[in-house]
Design a protein around this motif. Structure first.
Motif, PDB file in Angstrom:
ATOM      1  N   ASP A 242      58.056  69.955  46.750  1.00 22.58           N
ATOM      2  CA  ASP A 242      58.368  68.824  45.871  1.00 22.58           C
ATOM      3  C   ASP A 242      59.853  68.485  45.886  1.00 22.58           C
ATOM      4  O   ASP A 242      60.233  67.336  45.670  1.00 22.58           O
ATOM      5  CB  ASP A 242      57.943  69.138  44.431  1.00 22.58           C
ATOM      6  CG  ASP A 242      56.440  69.260  44.290  1.00 22.58           C
ATOM      7  OD1 ASP A 242      55.724  68.515  44.993  1.00 22.58           O
ATOM      8  OD2 ASP A 242      55.980  70.101  43.496  1.00 22.58           O
ATOM      9  N   MET A 243      60.685  69.504  46.136  1.00 17.82           N
ATOM     10  CA  MET A 243      62.130  69.309  46.129  1.00 17.82           C
ATOM     11  C   MET A 243      62.764  70.123  47.237  1.00 17.82           C
ATOM     12  O   MET A 243      62.167  71.076  47.744  1.00 17.82           O
ATOM     13  CB  MET A 243      62.737  69.759  44.787  1.00 17.82           C
ATOM     14  CG  MET A 243      62.418  68.884  43.620  1.00 17.82           C
ATOM     15  SD  MET A 243      63.392  69.378  42.185  1.00 17.82           S
ATOM     16  CE  MET A 243      62.680  70.961  41.815  1.00 17.82           C
ATOM     17  N   ILE A 244      63.998  69.762  47.563  1.00 20.05           N
ATOM     18  CA  ILE A 244      64.832  70.570  48.441  1.00 20.05           C
ATOM     19  C   ILE A 244      66.003  71.087  47.629  1.00 20.05           C
ATOM     20  O   ILE A 244      66.623  70.349  46.859  1.00 20.05           O
ATOM     21  CB  ILE A 244      65.316  69.778  49.666  1.00 20.05           C
ATOM     22  CG1 ILE A 244      64.149  69.530  50.618  1.00 20.05           C
ATOM     23  CG2 ILE A 244      66.442  70.502  50.395  1.00 20.05           C
ATOM     24  CD1 ILE A 244      64.503  68.784  51.885  1.00 20.05           C
ATOM     25  N   PHE A 245      66.309  72.370  47.821  1.00 22.26           N
ATOM     26  CA  PHE A 245      67.364  73.067  47.070  1.00 22.26           C
ATOM     27  C   PHE A 245      68.548  73.366  47.976  1.00 22.26           C
ATOM     28  O   PHE A 245      68.389  73.583  49.178  1.00 22.26           O
ATOM     29  CB  PHE A 245      66.807  74.384  46.529  1.00 22.26           C
ATOM     30  CG  PHE A 245      67.875  75.359  46.104  1.00 22.26           C
ATOM     31  CD1 PHE A 245      68.393  75.326  44.819  1.00 22.26           C
ATOM     32  CD2 PHE A 245      68.379  76.299  46.997  1.00 22.26           C
ATOM     33  CE1 PHE A 245      69.383  76.219  44.430  1.00 22.26           C
ATOM     34  CE2 PHE A 245      69.370  77.194  46.617  1.00 22.26           C
ATOM     35  CZ  PHE A 245      69.877  77.148  45.331  1.00 22.26           C
ATOM     36  N   GLN A 246      69.749  73.423  47.354  1.00 20.03           N
ATOM     37  CA  GLN A 246      70.905  73.971  48.054  1.00 20.03           C
ATOM     38  C   GLN A 246      72.005  74.338  47.056  1.00 20.03           C
ATOM     39  O   GLN A 246      72.242  73.611  46.097  1.00 20.03           O
ATOM     40  CB  GLN A 246      71.473  72.976  49.072  1.00 20.03           C
ATOM     41  CG  GLN A 246      72.660  73.488  49.874  1.00 20.03           C
ATOM     42  CD  GLN A 246      72.389  74.802  50.600  1.00 20.03           C
ATOM     43  OE1 GLN A 246      71.355  74.968  51.234  1.00 20.03           O
ATOM     44  NE2 GLN A 246      73.310  75.740  50.487  1.00 20.03           N
ATOM     45  N   SER A 247      72.657  75.474  47.300  1.00 15.39           N
ATOM     46  CA  SER A 247      73.886  75.809  46.580  1.00 15.39           C
ATOM     47  C   SER A 247      75.021  74.963  47.149  1.00 15.39           C
ATOM     48  O   SER A 247      75.108  74.767  48.368  1.00 15.39           O
ATOM     49  CB  SER A 247      74.222  77.292  46.745  1.00 15.39           C
ATOM     50  OG  SER A 247      73.249  78.097  46.131  1.00 15.39           O
ATOM     51  N   ILE A 248      75.892  74.476  46.278  1.00 17.54           N
ATOM     52  CA  ILE A 248      77.020  73.663  46.710  1.00 17.54           C
ATOM     53  C   ILE A 248      78.308  74.200  46.113  1.00 17.54           C
ATOM     54  O   ILE A 248      78.287  75.022  45.193  1.00 17.54           O
ATOM     55  CB  ILE A 248      76.839  72.178  46.324  1.00 17.54           C
ATOM     56  CG1 ILE A 248      76.691  72.022  44.801  1.00 17.54           C
ATOM     57  CG2 ILE A 248      75.644  71.566  47.045  1.00 17.54           C
ATOM     58  CD1 ILE A 248      76.702  70.586  44.326  1.00 17.54           C
ATOM     59  N   ALA A 249      79.433  73.715  46.633  1.00 20.14           N
ATOM     60  CA  ALA A 249      80.744  74.175  46.183  1.00 20.14           C
ATOM     61  C   ALA A 249      81.680  72.980  45.996  1.00 20.14           C
ATOM     62  O   ALA A 249      81.343  71.848  46.344  1.00 20.14           O
ATOM     63  CB  ALA A 249      81.334  75.170  47.178  1.00 20.14           C
ATOM     64  N   GLY A 250      82.872  73.271  45.485  1.00 18.65           N
ATOM     65  CA  GLY A 250      83.809  72.220  45.113  1.00 18.65           C
ATOM     66  C   GLY A 250      84.870  71.895  46.135  1.00 18.65           C
ATOM     67  O   GLY A 250      85.754  71.073  45.862  1.00 18.65           O
ATOM     68  N   SER A 292      82.642  80.573  42.986  1.00 19.29           N
ATOM     69  CA  SER A 292      82.068  80.624  44.334  1.00 19.29           C
ATOM     70  C   SER A 292      83.082  80.246  45.407  1.00 19.29           C
ATOM     71  O   SER A 292      83.066  80.791  46.514  1.00 19.29           O
ATOM     72  CB  SER A 292      80.839  79.718  44.420  1.00 19.29           C
ATOM     73  OG  SER A 292      81.170  78.375  44.136  1.00 19.29           O
ATOM     74  N   GLU A 293      83.993  79.325  45.098  1.00 17.42           N
ATOM     75  CA  GLU A 293      84.995  78.923  46.088  1.00 17.42           C
ATOM     76  C   GLU A 293      85.985  80.048  46.365  1.00 17.42           C
ATOM     77  O   GLU A 293      86.395  80.258  47.516  1.00 17.42           O
ATOM     78  CB  GLU A 293      85.744  77.669  45.611  1.00 17.42           C
ATOM     79  CG  GLU A 293      84.872  76.442  45.450  1.00 17.42           C
ATOM     80  CD  GLU A 293      84.136  76.388  44.117  1.00 17.42           C
ATOM     81  OE1 GLU A 293      83.313  75.480  43.933  1.00 17.42           O
ATOM     82  OE2 GLU A 293      84.392  77.260  43.243  1.00 17.42           O
ATOM     83  N   LEU A 294      86.339  80.797  45.331  1.00 17.71           N
ATOM     84  CA  LEU A 294      87.239  81.936  45.525  1.00 17.71           C
ATOM     85  C   LEU A 294      86.537  83.020  46.338  1.00 17.71           C
ATOM     86  O   LEU A 294      87.152  83.656  47.194  1.00 17.71           O
ATOM     87  CB  LEU A 294      87.701  82.483  44.165  1.00 17.71           C
ATOM     88  CG  LEU A 294      88.694  83.645  44.185  1.00 17.71           C
ATOM     89  CD1 LEU A 294      89.955  83.296  44.966  1.00 17.71           C
ATOM     90  CD2 LEU A 294      89.060  84.051  42.752  1.00 17.71           C
TER      91      LEU A 294
END
Length: 454
Positions: A242-250, A292-294
């Motif tokens: 039903d959906m696509i997932f992804q972790s994202i960053a800044g 997460s960026e660090l």
């Protein structure tokens, strides 16, 4: 642009807007690890004082990370509504805060001006707010989205049912799924973190959840939280997602460490629209988290709150169905204790809502953090008051695969009953049909997973 102030006969001079932003942030162990935090409470107060007088146009005209060198910055800049920006650009950060918190300012007023704000402006105003300010401001904002069903209505609290299993056993996953459903969880999404991110594993979990949902006519959404590439291949091979997932960053560099970029997410969104089983219009799910960026050594000298806000600016471009911060998942290196986790959860929720995102929170901690389950319940109460769109629930609050502590199925039920919140309307209708809920309250049948064995 003034970057200097004097407090108690001591002058504080900040070398750049980036330094000012970092030192105006509330205490975070991640900022200290990055070497950008204020050295004292006095310096933090001085930084907040200076930041309060900075004009919104100064923030846009002096980017912390230039669009010329960073894709996330370009995406955020491309989302700016110029006519709204022109109307507010002479406001100071303090004036923006007063406008948001004013009793004369409605949620619709805030949503209108948000299109003229970039992510750094939203981060700046969050730095000047108390915890109660963050709760009060976020509670004004109703953000509705629809995949198979609509969530986010005022007075509702949706949940992600997370039936993870340490060996990706379908039967083990279904056992947890049955229990969660019996407590009324699962209207935001039935979302599984796989141990193995192979295409075959993703397909197996998607088919199992969708078959179960079809058998019991469950009005929700399914998703397997593997890397976007694996999900896309599974979908192309006929898996019902039903959906696509992804972790994202800044930052662009942090996103590269995740193996993604803006174009890949556009392709994923297009594929979900043409080959996914969600009816839409929203079909994406993003996950974020301060620090997460660090972790990726790609923070570009920017504090973690501001980077988190940039996550939401990036996410806004794709019009997702749901977004959540996993607030205490990374550990004490970035959020050291209860106070920092609670603060970050309220900041993230407010900033996500200010970006017009359907914001949820995984109210969680790791066992080496100075926090416990009572602290998570405290944050759950605060976020329920703030109008969070959804929270994440695991069996007994213990994720046996990811090895961290979250909220339990019965915690979601307790929060709903305490605050008079309901599940999403379409989901509540199904719960009533199943005999699990009646007149907004769980029945005696609730909590019995054998309902789904009959």
């Amino acid at each position: 642009m003034n970057l200097k102030t004097t407090h108690l006969n001591e002058t504080y001079q900040f070398g750049s807007l980036k330094e000012l932003f970092a030192k105006a942030n509330e205490e975070k162990s991640g900022d200290r690890l990055a070497g950008v935090a204020a050295e004292s409470v006095q310096e933090r107060i001085a930084a907040k004082t200076v930041l309060s007088d900075i004009l919104l146009k100064d923030i846009r005209e002096n980017p912390l990370l230039s669009p010329e060198e960073d894709e996330v910055s370009r995406v955020i800049e491309g989302e700016m509504n110029e006519s709204v920006y022109e109307a507010v650009k002479q406001w100071s950060v303090a004036e923006l805060r007063e406008h948001i918190l004013s009793t004369d300012t409605s949620g619709e007023d805030i949503k209108r001006i948000s299109r003229g704000l970039n992510s750094e402006m939203i981060a700046a105003v969050a730095k000047l707010m108390s915890n109660l300010d963050l709760v009060h401001a976020a509670n004004k904002l109703e953000i509705l989205t629809k995949c198979n069903i609509t969530i986010g209505q005022k007075g509702t609290l949706a949940s992600r049912l997370q039936p993870n299993h340490p060996t990706d056993s379908v039967e083990g996953m279904l056992a947890s799924l049955r229990e969660g459903l019996s407590y009324g969880s699962g209207d935001a999404v039935i979302g599984i973190n796989p141990v193995e991110e192979s295409v075959e594993s993703v397909k197996r979990m998607l088919h199992a959840t969708k078959d179960f949902m079809n058998e019991w006519e469950i009005p929700s959404q399914n998703c397997v939280l593997a890397h976007v590439n694996a999900q896309m291949k599974a979908m192309e091979q006929g898996a019902p997602a039903d959906m696509i997932f992804q972790s994202i960053a800044g930052t662009e560099r942090a996103n590269k460490s995740f193996g993604i970029n803006a174009e890949l997410l556009r392709e994923a969104n297009a594929l979900a629209k043409t080959m996914g089983t969600g009816t839409g219009p929203q079909r994406l799910y993003f996950e974020t988290g301060q620090g997460s960026e660090l972790s990726a050594e790609a923070h570009e000298g920017i504090d973690q709150l501001t980077l988190e806000s940039r996550n939401y600016g990036f996410a806004r471009h794709y019009d997702p169905f749901i977004v959540n911060t996993v607030v205490g998942f990374i550990g004490p290196e970035y959020l050291y204790n209860t106070k920092q986790v609670i603060r970050a959860g309220l900041e993230d929720h407010f900033m996500g809502k200010m970006h017009l995102l359907p914001m949820g929170v995984d109210i969680c901690y790791t066992n080496h953090m100075k926090a416990d389950q009572n602290d998570m319940e405290d944050l759950g109460v605060l976020l329920s008051t703030a109008g969070v769109n959804f929270v994440i629930a695991t069996p007994m609050g213990d994720d046996c695969m990811l090895n961290y502590q979250s909220m339990s199925f019965h915690d979601i039920a307790t929060l709903r009953e305490t605050f008079g919140h309901r599940p999403s309307p379409e989901y509540e209708t199904w719960l009533e049909k199943m005999g699990i809920m009646e007149n907004g309250r769980l029945t005696a049948a609730a909590g019995d997973p054998t309902i789904f064995l009959k």
